[in-house]
Design an enzyme around this catalytic site. Structure first.
Site, PDB file in Angstrom:
ATOM      1  N   SER A  69       0.790  -1.232   0.000  1.00 36.53           N
ATOM      2  CA  SER A  69       0.000   0.000   0.000  1.00 36.53           C
ATOM      3  C   SER A  69       0.822   1.282   0.000  1.00 36.53           C
ATOM      4  O   SER A  69       0.268   2.364  -0.201  1.00 36.53           O
ATOM      5  CB  SER A  69      -0.944   0.026   1.205  1.00 36.53           C
ATOM      6  N   VAL A 266       1.212  -3.732   3.986  1.00 31.75           N
ATOM      7  CA  VAL A 266       1.167  -5.009   4.706  1.00 31.75           C
ATOM      8  C   VAL A 266       2.376  -5.890   4.420  1.00 31.75           C
ATOM      9  O   VAL A 266       2.528  -6.954   5.028  1.00 31.75           O
ATOM     10  CB  VAL A 266      -0.147  -5.785   4.447  1.00 31.75           C
TER      11      VAL A 266
END
Length: 314
Positions: A69, A266
């Site tokens: 992300s 993540v």
């Protein structure tokens, strides 16, 4: 003399590394993406690149990892370049307060994502970048942009991670189809998701990532070249969004403890920006309950305490 000049940043990093050493392996690796589940949970790297071009690093700072992300900061930058402020008609600027892949909020708010950093928002950004292009062209453009920012042609997309995400990304497919049902996506869902999964699968080292984020620490300009990536105002606004929304529903906690704009992924990476001073990247794959790197967050808090870097005052 800037305050980065009389700080011994290498010593600061060495001290942080020594402090986190006994805790390496803490947190939970993101095992819902099979390729990420294979990463050594004890990996730890950290790099600082100052606006005057000095590079400091420690640990596994030269090992590529999946930025996930964190890539959303760079796709937002590209989308703003193409669409300007019109972009905000499609995606909001508010913290979500919900999980990064929540569908409930999206339904309640008519298919308009809260911000560009939750999954639904980043899928919308991928849709916006696709305008007039094929998925392959857009993926190439994102990769060229990252290589240009980091001044490194070795940056690539990990095909195994992209494949792994596509094979297990049912929630993201649901989000995209849901937005399409509201008339909020312009392109076929499989095209939008193809772009999204591939930019999340970009692999970079801490050093490369800190270099790529440096324009956000330098009023939108690339320090080495003087090349203007975005305007001063836009750099400030991207930083504001990172501060308020960059760590999902752990963003307030990160602002409280670290006090710097940042974006997590993540894969265990966090990129942070000390405006006017430096960009920082840290990687430790074990995540906390909010999906942010547990030791990475700790390391950045130590860095903020040692350097006095904070957007809230020294």
């Amino acid at each position: 003399m800037s305050d980065t000049e009389h700080l011994d940043l290498q010593s600061v990093l060495d001290d942080i590394y020594a402090a986190v050493e006994p805790r390496r392996g803490e947190g939970k690796v993101a095992d819902y993406i099979p390729q990420l589940a294979r990463i050594d949970p004890k990996s730890f790297g950290m790099a600082i690149v100052t606006v005057d071009g000095k590079v400091f690093s420690v640990g596994d700072a030269a090992v590529p990892f999946s930025i996930q992300s964190i890539s959303k900061v760079f796709t937002l930058t590209l989308a703003l370049g193409k669409h300007g402020e019109r972009l905000w008609k499609r995606v909001g600027r508010e913290p979500s307060g919900s999980a990064f892949n929540s569908i409930v909020q999206l339904e309640h708010e008519g298919g308009k994502p809260r911000n560009p950093f939750i999954n639904a928002g980043a899928i919308t950004i991928s849709d916006l970048i696709l305008a007039g292009h094929t998925p392959r062209e857009v993926i190439g453009e994102i990769l060229r942009f990252m290589r240009m920012l980091a001044d490194d042609e070795d940056i690539s997309i990990d095909p195994q991670v992209a494949k792994s995400e596509a094979a297990t990304g049912f929630r993201n497919a649901a989000l995209a189809n849901f937005m399409r049902s509201f008339g909020k996506l312009d392109h076929p869902v499989e095209h939008v998701l193809g772009v999204y999964f591939h930019h999340c699968a970009i692999a970079m080292t801490c050093v490369q990532l800190a270099k790529a984020g440096l324009f956000l620490a330098n009023n939108g300009q690339q320090p080495g070249t003087g090349h203007s990536i975005v305007s001063r105002q836009r750099a400030r606004r991207i930083n504001a969004l990172m501060l308020t929304c960059g760590h999902y529903d752990g963003s307030g906690d990160f602002a409280y403890h670290v006090g710097l704009p940042g974006k997590s992924g993540v894969g265990g990476g966090i990129m942070a920006v000390a405006p006017g001073k430096a960009a920082v990247a840290v990687w430790s794959p074990g995540l906390n309950e909010n999906g942010n790197s547990q030791l990475g967050s700790v390391a950045l808090e130590m860095l903020a305490n040692r350097t006095g870097w904070s957007v809230f005052g020294a």
